[in-house]
Design a protein around this motif. Sequence first.
Motif, short mmCIF file in Angstrom:
data_model
loop_
_atom_site.label_atom_id
_atom_site.label_comp_id
_atom_site.label_asym_id
_atom_site.label_seq_id
_atom_site.Cartn_x
_atom_site.Cartn_y
_atom_site.Cartn_z
N PRO A 72 0.87 -1.27 0.13
CA PRO A 72 -0.07 0.08 -0.06
C PRO A 72 0.88 1.30 -0.04
O PRO A 72 2.05 1.14 0.39
N HIS A 73 -0.03 2.31 -0.26
CA HIS A 73 0.90 3.79 -0.29
C HIS A 73 1.13 3.97 1.11
O HIS A 73 0.23 3.85 2.02
N VAL A 74 2.12 4.98 1.59
CA VAL A 74 2.39 5.07 3.02
C VAL A 74 1.40 5.99 3.43
O VAL A 74 0.99 5.73 4.62
N ALA A 75 0.97 6.88 2.70
CA ALA A 75 -0.22 7.87 3.27
C ALA A 75 -1.41 7.04 3.65
O ALA A 75 -2.05 7.47 4.61
N GLY A 76 -1.73 6.20 2.81
CA GLY A 76 -2.97 5.29 3.36
C GLY A 76 -2.63 4.66 4.49
O GLY A 76 -3.54 4.39 5.31
N LEU A 77 -1.44 4.10 4.55
CA LEU A 77 -1.07 3.04 5.81
C LEU A 77 -1.27 3.96 7.09
O LEU A 77 -1.78 3.68 8.13
N LEU A 78 -0.84 5.48 7.07
CA LEU A 78 -0.79 6.24 8.02
C LEU A 78 -2.24 6.62 8.47
O LEU A 78 -2.57 6.61 9.54
N VAL A 79 -3.05 6.89 7.40
CA VAL A 79 -4.37 7.27 7.71
C VAL A 79 -5.33 5.76 8.30
O VAL A 79 -5.96 6.16 9.37
N LEU A 80 -5.07 4.62 7.65
CA LEU A 80 -5.64 3.45 8.18
C LEU A 80 -5.19 3.31 9.64
O LEU A 80 -5.94 2.73 10.60
N ALA A 81 -3.91 3.77 9.92
CA ALA A 81 -3.65 3.26 11.45
C ALA A 81 -4.19 4.40 12.44
O ALA A 81 -4.67 3.90 13.48
N LEU A 82 -4.31 5.50 11.91
CA LEU A 82 -5.06 6.58 12.89
C LEU A 82 -6.69 6.22 12.95
O LEU A 82 -7.00 6.18 13.96
N ALA A 83 -7.23 5.74 11.83
CA ALA A 83 -8.57 5.21 11.94
C ALA A 83 -8.79 3.93 12.83
O ALA A 83 -9.63 3.88 13.44
N GLU A 84 -7.66 3.00 12.62
CA GLU A 84 -7.71 1.94 13.41
C GLU A 84 -7.74 2.21 14.94
O GLU A 84 -8.28 1.60 15.93
N LEU A 85 -6.84 3.31 15.28
CA LEU A 85 -6.61 3.59 16.83
C LEU A 85 -7.74 4.31 17.06
O LEU A 85 -8.22 4.06 18.25
#
Length: 191
Positions: A92-105
């Motif tokens: 995945p793209h890094v920006a997507g990973l960062l947003v997904l981690a925020l959403a998950e948290l």
Amino acid sequence: MIYLLNAFSLLIEIAFDALATLFVLRLLAEAGRADFRNPVSQFVYRYTNPLLAPIRRVLPNWRRINLAALLVCYLIMLLKRVVLFALAGAAPHVAGLLVLALAELLDFVLVFYLVLVFGWSLLSMFGADGYHPVLRLVEAIVAPLLRPLRGKMVVGVLDFAPAVVMIGLLLARILVAAPLFDWGSRLAGGL
């Protein structure tokens, strides 16, 4: 083969979520000013402090929020997403990973609060021992959420404040966490 992959993904999610639970508990206990003499609080402190102490030298608390614990929780969710994507063979793209981690948290904290408010209200309805260490810690964590509604939602002997808070938490999951997940998924996929 897909069944084995799903089973392994489930085990990875359980392991990362258990670790995140420890740090979220530390974060919320400090924010709610839980009693440090509580044995459960001491357990959480003992097992989170070796990792948080060096980070806290660089990243101190902001008001009552332990920013080091928040950062560690975010990194746990980020690492979980990286491992799950790697297991699926996706890049995945890094920006997507960062947003997904925020959403998950965010979703994790909302569900955590939801479970605690429900459990606390259920136990208090049945007259559980108010001096039990777990119940005292849970009460310290949920009190900031319930405080604004205390005494305002009482009908007879029933207090509907926990129900209103749980509805608010569910709405936050639907209106804030879910769109953040969608946005992160689109970014991760490169759309």
